[in-house]
Design an enzyme around this catalytic site. Structure first.
Site, PDB file in Angstrom:
ATOM      1  N   ARG A 105     -25.241 -39.026  21.343  1.00  0.00           N
ATOM      2  CA  ARG A 105     -24.549 -38.957  20.234  1.00  0.00           C
ATOM      3  C   ARG A 105     -24.993 -40.180  19.340  1.00  0.00           C
ATOM      4  O   ARG A 105     -25.057 -41.622  19.804  1.00  0.00           O
ATOM      5  CB  ARG A 105     -22.980 -39.473  20.692  1.00  0.00           C
ATOM      6  CG  ARG A 105     -22.102 -39.855  19.760  1.00  0.00           C
ATOM      7  CD  ARG A 105     -20.731 -39.911  20.400  1.00  0.00           C
ATOM      8  NE  ARG A 105     -19.868 -40.397  19.295  1.00  0.00           N
ATOM      9  CZ  ARG A 105     -19.266 -41.462  19.239  1.00  0.00           C
ATOM     10  NH1 ARG A 105     -19.480 -42.136  20.177  1.00  0.00           N
ATOM     11  NH2 ARG A 105     -18.626 -41.647  17.937  1.00  0.00           N
ATOM     12  N   HIS A 148     -19.150 -44.331  11.468  1.00  0.00           N
ATOM     13  CA  HIS A 148     -19.029 -45.215  12.587  1.00  0.00           C
ATOM     14  C   HIS A 148     -19.062 -46.669  11.832  1.00  0.00           C
ATOM     15  O   HIS A 148     -19.833 -47.380  12.242  1.00  0.00           O
ATOM     16  CB  HIS A 148     -20.195 -44.909  13.757  1.00  0.00           C
ATOM     17  CG  HIS A 148     -19.676 -45.557  15.103  1.00  0.00           C
ATOM     18  ND1 HIS A 148     -19.962 -44.888  16.225  1.00  0.00           N
ATOM     19  CD2 HIS A 148     -19.168 -46.911  15.317  1.00  0.00           C
ATOM     20  CE1 HIS A 148     -19.500 -45.701  17.084  1.00  0.00           C
ATOM     21  NE2 HIS A 148     -19.111 -46.795  16.832  1.00  0.00           N
ATOM     22  N   GLU A 193     -13.082 -43.696  15.898  1.00  0.00           N
ATOM     23  CA  GLU A 193     -12.035 -44.556  16.206  1.00  0.00           C
ATOM     24  C   GLU A 193     -11.600 -45.208  14.999  1.00  0.00           C
ATOM     25  O   GLU A 193     -11.412 -46.161  14.563  1.00  0.00           O
ATOM     26  CB  GLU A 193     -12.862 -45.679  17.183  1.00  0.00           C
ATOM     27  CG  GLU A 193     -13.446 -45.460  18.286  1.00  0.00           C
ATOM     28  CD  GLU A 193     -13.648 -46.838  19.070  1.00  0.00           C
ATOM     29  OE1 GLU A 193     -13.467 -47.833  18.594  1.00  0.00           O
ATOM     30  OE2 GLU A 193     -13.859 -46.460  20.231  1.00  0.00           O
ATOM     31  N   ASN A 319     -12.957 -41.988  23.627  1.00  0.00           N
ATOM     32  CA  ASN A 319     -13.526 -43.285  23.961  1.00  0.00           C
ATOM     33  C   ASN A 319     -12.645 -44.320  24.581  1.00  0.00           C
ATOM     34  O   ASN A 319     -11.535 -44.453  24.533  1.00  0.00           O
ATOM     35  CB  ASN A 319     -13.898 -44.327  22.694  1.00  0.00           C
ATOM     36  CG  ASN A 319     -15.379 -43.468  21.841  1.00  0.00           C
ATOM     37  OD1 ASN A 319     -15.454 -42.426  22.375  1.00  0.00           O
ATOM     38  ND2 ASN A 319     -15.519 -44.124  20.732  1.00  0.00           N
ATOM     39  N   TYR A 321     -11.989 -47.676  27.546  1.00  0.00           N
ATOM     40  CA  TYR A 321     -12.567 -48.916  28.104  1.00  0.00           C
ATOM     41  C   TYR A 321     -11.841 -49.433  29.199  1.00  0.00           C
ATOM     42  O   TYR A 321     -12.216 -50.000  29.981  1.00  0.00           O
ATOM     43  CB  TYR A 321     -13.001 -49.696  27.089  1.00  0.00           C
ATOM     44  CG  TYR A 321     -14.065 -49.148  26.130  1.00  0.00           C
ATOM     45  CD1 TYR A 321     -15.586 -49.615  26.527  1.00  0.00           C
ATOM     46  CD2 TYR A 321     -14.060 -48.314  24.685  1.00  0.00           C
ATOM     47  CE1 TYR A 321     -16.549 -49.018  26.044  1.00  0.00           C
ATOM     48  CE2 TYR A 321     -15.405 -47.997  24.200  1.00  0.00           C
ATOM     49  CZ  TYR A 321     -16.686 -48.244  24.803  1.00  0.00           C
ATOM     50  OH  TYR A 321     -17.645 -47.665  24.170  1.00  0.00           O
ATOM     51  N   GLU A 377     -17.606 -42.174  24.577  1.00  0.00           N
ATOM     52  CA  GLU A 377     -18.062 -43.352  24.949  1.00  0.00           C
ATOM     53  C   GLU A 377     -17.196 -43.866  26.344  1.00  0.00           C
ATOM     54  O   GLU A 377     -16.098 -43.874  26.216  1.00  0.00           O
ATOM     55  CB  GLU A 377     -17.503 -44.290  23.725  1.00  0.00           C
ATOM     56  CG  GLU A 377     -18.466 -44.441  22.656  1.00  0.00           C
ATOM     57  CD  GLU A 377     -18.001 -45.280  21.611  1.00  0.00           C
ATOM     58  OE1 GLU A 377     -17.295 -46.572  21.869  1.00  0.00           O
ATOM     59  OE2 GLU A 377     -18.356 -45.338  20.277  1.00  0.00           O
TER      60      GLU A 377
HETATM   61  C1  FCB Z   1     -16.098 -48.999  20.693  1.00  0.00           C
HETATM   62  C2  FCB Z   1     -17.136 -48.704  19.529  1.00  0.00           C
HETATM   63  C3  FCB Z   1     -18.628 -48.829  19.823  1.00  0.00           C
HETATM   64  C4  FCB Z   1     -18.825 -50.127  20.659  1.00  0.00           C
HETATM   65  C5  FCB Z   1     -17.841 -49.707  21.809  1.00  0.00           C
HETATM   66  C6  FCB Z   1     -18.128 -51.287  22.947  1.00  0.00           C
HETATM   67  O1  FCB Z   1     -14.831 -49.470  20.097  1.00  0.00           O
HETATM   68  O2  FCB Z   1     -16.791 -47.296  19.002  1.00  0.00           O
HETATM   69  O3  FCB Z   1     -19.310 -48.870  18.365  1.00  0.00           O
HETATM   70  O4  FCB Z   1     -18.876 -51.214  19.987  1.00  0.00           O
HETATM   71  O5  FCB Z   1     -16.559 -49.916  21.412  1.00  0.00           O
END
Ligand code: FCB
Length: 471
Positions: A105, A148, A193, A319, A321, A377
């Site tokens: 990607r 992006h 995002e 995405n 985290y 992500e």
């Molecule tokens: C996301 C972004 C990516 C990267 C990760 C850690 O929010 O899309 O570019 O910075 O976080």
């Protein structure tokens, strides 16, 4: 060069090939990740890796301007050189292939491919053509994100995402790219995002362009979503064989106590982070409680906009985290209550794989038309060091294993998840944190541009090799 990228899949470092570390990563035998059509890849983004910001006619982006402003990025870092991928792309593709990764990607830098009058920049376009063609030759499935975060500065000078006109310019850009690159892209994502673009860029100013006003954030969000909705039919018309989608960051909010007020706070957190994006895309409306949180921030929405925004999607990129533990702020909203004694990453983000599973299964219950999902992500930053040619990123190995297990659980609970992209292929420019935070499965020495495969990447490669051998 025992750890040279080009030979990694044939000569794994001894500890890995002996199998002694394999169980740190390898999914259990009953995991759905063993199915061959579950795409496993890695992700990057243009401004974070390319460098070459003044070459071949590339125009400035809002991130060039922002990172050049003192105090905005840690240590004054900028993306001017980054991973020098613009010049090293061939070796980087070889590295990706040597790891056995099946998908890549990437994102396209809007200011590299078009000027302010909309005239195509051939040299910039050729870069992406060469790159995507090479990836296809190597059998890699390609996901291309159109935006992006590197908005051309000339558009920001006219109001950026606060100006409705930017959404129409985005559709023109999507038109050019899908005509030029048709056949080389398997899946197009319009935006990465939009929540971050709107809230970090226009709401709190932590990201480019650095504006801070709640009303700006909601209006920028609406224009971003409108840009997405205008682009989807254009992409469909120009490149019918590819999939079209969008990438959303999602957040898990959990209540700090059983009290009704804290439960409501956690609900509002998820409305603000998730429903804000997914409701307009999948239901064609904004969640009502959103504007109760911030009265007076309703964006200006014109007739027909919500229909445009809810154009059918072929896939949804997710995405994920971390989670945020929240309590009521005593009024209508929520406040973060960081938990103590939990595992965290170099970013300070809590490691919480169950959040990914719970959000995915929740979305399936909420949205009857939830499209197939790709995790576009997931990953973590750690302060990785190269020692004797190796990087022992043990926390990342465990992080990836646990998050892939969460994906497996969601699949078993009936969510249609088709793939997973590691963030990131290599260490890179981590926005406001510059080069200090290392998210790659490949280490980059920024003084020499040497790439060193981390242990996590070796284990992913080993798994993919085994999965292929079982076919
Ligand atoms: C996301 C972004 C990516 C990267 C990760 C850690 O929010 O899309 O570019 O910075 O976080």
């Amino acid at each position: 060069m025992a750890n040279d990228a080009s030979v990694v899949s044939d000569t794994l470092s001894p500890a890995v090939s002996k199998g002694s570390l394999a169980d740190l990563f390898t999914p259990p035998a009953d995991s759905t990740l063993w199915r061959k059509n579950f795409l496993l890849g890695a992700a990057t983004a243009s401004y974070q890796i390319e460098g070459a910001v003044n070459e071949d006619g590339r125009l400035p982006s809002i991130w060039d301007t922002f990172s050049a402003t003192p105090g905005k990025v840690l240590a004054g870092d900028t993306g001017a050189v980054a991973c020098d991928h613009y010049h090293r792309w061939e070796a980087d593709v070889e590295m990706l292939v040597s790891l056995g990764l099946e998908g890549y990607r990437l994102s396209i830098a809007w200011p590299r491919v078009m000027d302010a009058a909309g005239v195509p920049n051939r040299k910039g376009l050729d870069f992406y053509k060469r790159l995507l063609n090479r990836l296809k030759e190597k059998g890699i499935t390609t996901f291309a994100t159109l935006y992006h975060w590197d908005l051309p500065q000339h558009l920001e000078d006219r109001g950026g995402w606060l100006n409705r006109e930017t959404a129409y310019r985005f559709a023109d850009y999507a038109d050019l790219m899908s005509r030029e690159l048709a056949g080389t892209v398997d899946a197009w994502a319009t935006l990465n995002e939009p929540w971050c673009s709107a809230y970090l860029g226009y709401g709190n100013g932590h990201h480019a362009p650095g504006l801070a006003d709640d009303r700006f954030a909601t209006q920028a969000m609406h224009h971003l979503l409108l840009a997405h909705g205008l682009a989807v039919p254009v992409l469909r018309a120009n490149d019918p064989a590819s999939q079209k989608g969008i990438v959303a960051n999602i957040g898990r909010g959990t209540p700090n106590s059983d009290s009704a007020a804290d439960q409501r706070a956690a609900h509002l957190f998820e409305v603000q982070h998730n429903a804000w994006i997914l409701d307009p895309l999948l239901k064609g409306s904004y969640p009502q409680d959103l504007f109760e949180l911030w009265p007076g921030t309703e964006p200006l929405v014109l007739d027909g906009d919500m229909q445009t925004i809810s154009a059918p999607l072929d896939f949804l990129g997710i995405n994920y985290y971390f989670r945020t533990n929240v309590a009521s702020d005593g009024a209508h909203g929520f406040r973060d209550v960081p938990l103590e004694g939990v595992e965290r990453t170099q970013m300070g983000w809590e490691v919480y794989p169950d959040g990914l599973r719970d959000l995915l299964t929740g979305f399936k219950r909420t949205y009857h038309n939830l499209p197939p999902i790709y995790i576009t992500e997931n990953g973590m930053a750690s302060d990785d060091q190269v020692t004797d040619g190796h990087v022992e990123d043990t926390q990342r190995i465990s992080f990836l294993k646990r998050h892939l297990a969460a994906v497996d659980q969601a699949v078993k609970a009936g969510v249609d998840i088709r793939g997973y992209f590691l963030w990131s292929l290599m260490d890179n420019f981590e926005w406001a944190f510059g080069y200090e935070r290392r998210f790659g499965v490949v280490h980059v020495d920024y003084s020499t541009q040497k790439r060193t495969i981390k242990r996590s990447a070796e284990l992913v490669a080993k798994f993919l090799k085994e999965r292929k051998a079982r076919a």
